[in-house]
Design an enzyme around this catalytic site. Structure first.
Site, PDB file in Angstrom:
ATOM      1  CB  SER A  77      -0.924  -0.010   1.221  1.00 39.81           C
ATOM      2  OG  SER A  77      -1.697  -1.191   1.261  1.00 39.81           O
ATOM      3  CE1 TYR A 168      -0.839  -5.455   3.670  1.00 35.32           C
ATOM      4  CE2 TYR A 168      -0.639  -5.120   1.307  1.00 35.32           C
ATOM      5  CZ  TYR A 168      -0.696  -4.608   2.589  1.00 35.32           C
ATOM      6  OH  TYR A 168      -0.599  -3.253   2.787  1.00 35.32           O
ATOM      7  CE  LYS A 196       1.980  -4.678   5.880  1.00 34.97           C
ATOM      8  NZ  LYS A 196       1.986  -3.633   4.831  1.00 34.97           N
ATOM      9  CB  SER A 198      -2.010  -3.843   7.672  1.00 36.95           C
ATOM     10  OG  SER A 198      -0.775  -4.121   7.076  1.00 36.95           O
ATOM     11  N   GLY A 222       1.778  -5.338  10.667  1.00 35.66           N
ATOM     12  CA  GLY A 222       1.735  -4.396   9.563  1.00 35.66           C
ATOM     13  C   GLY A 222       1.987  -2.964   9.933  1.00 35.66           C
TER      14      GLY A 222
END
EC number: 4.1.3.16
Length: 285
Positions: A77, A168, A196, A198, A222
């Site tokens: 991102s 993710y 990951k 987040s 994250g």
């Protein structure tokens, strides 16, 4: 990108060779690649005319290379990958691979909305130097992204990827949390090495670590904002945007957690909360 005939050939060839090749990515006998450590999610600099500034990108990599990071994340991102063309996405990965220290891991965000496009991008990123693919949840049809649909998507990608896959989940941007039950199922895939997360929910991170403890599966926080809490619950590192500007401090927090110096880690974590928040989750997911 790959045409239909090439796609068909890749799909058949990789399906046949996956069981042979997956051991080649192992860090030890019967063990998946180790992704533990701190990774800055590298930004994508642009010129005033909206072109990728590859010179500035290399300059940033040389600066970041002075810190003891495990590696670098590109096309996350923070790298603003939705604003790049497919060719730019690949060129950025290639540029970073050439500019970064050779002993670091390169995690490249290869996620697209369709499974076929994600596989094609993953294969292409592997060809230009990515060590692992970080695959974000498809989200345009988020209402249809059930656990079964996401398991199907990630399984196909992992089956056909020539490099290890990292899940993710970034709900702030996608509006979708990768369900825990899907993560648990996917953790059993020999080519899915970790995740990951987040979302910032440390209870969820702890639950994922607990439920995947029998698998060779690693969780990365994250954000630096909940890095210490994630380490305490069994995470093995973090993809932290704050590491782009406070690399030494984020790496110090990692060392304090790994050596059990929790009181000092707590003090440092407190000091990092405000600068981390200054970037905002809107820009630093």
């Amino acid at each position: 990108m790959l045409g239909p005939q090439v796609w068909s050939s890749v799909r058949q060839g990789l399906s046949r060779s996956l069981s042979r090749n997956v051991r080649g990515w192992a860090s030890g006998e019967g063990k998946k690649v180790d992704i533990a450590g701190i990774y800055p999610p590298v930004t994508t600099p642009f010129t005033a005319t909206a072109e990728v500034d590859y010179g500035k990108l290399e300059e940033n990599l040389h600066k970041l290379g002075t810190f003891p990071f495990r590696g670098f994340v590109v096309q996350g991102s923070n790298g603003e990958f939705p604003f790049l063309t497919s060719s730019e996405r690949l060129e950025v990965v290639s540029c970073v691979r050439q500019a970064m220290p050779k002993n670091r891991l390169l995690l490249a965000g290869s996620g697209c909305e369709s499974t076929q496009a994600t596989v094609e991008m993953t294969v292409s990123m592997a060809q230009v130097g990515a060590d692992a693919a970080m695959v974000v949840t498809p989200c345009y049809y988020r209402g249809r992204m059930s656990s079964a649909a996401l398991i199907h998507h990630y399984t196909k990608v992992a089956d056909l990827s020539p490099i290890p896959v990292v899940l993710y989940s970034v709900p702030a941007n996608t509006g979708l949390d990768l369900p825990v039950d899907a993560v648990v199922t996917l953790s059993q895939h020999p080519n899915i090495v970790g995740m990951k997360d987040s979302g910032g929910d440390v209870t969820r991170i702890g639950l994922i670590v607990h439920k995947t403890r029998k698998q060779d599966f690693q969780v990365l926080a994250g954000s630096a904002g909940f890095l210490m809490a994630s380490y305490a619950l069994g995470a093995v590192g973090g993809v932290c945007a704050l590491a782009n500007v406070l690399g030494a401090q984020v790496c110090q927090l990692e060392r304090l957690c790994l050596t059990g110096q929790w009181e000092d880690a707590q003090k440092l974590q407190h000091r990092l909360i405000e600068p981390n928040a200054a970037g905002s989750t809107e820009h630093w997911p």
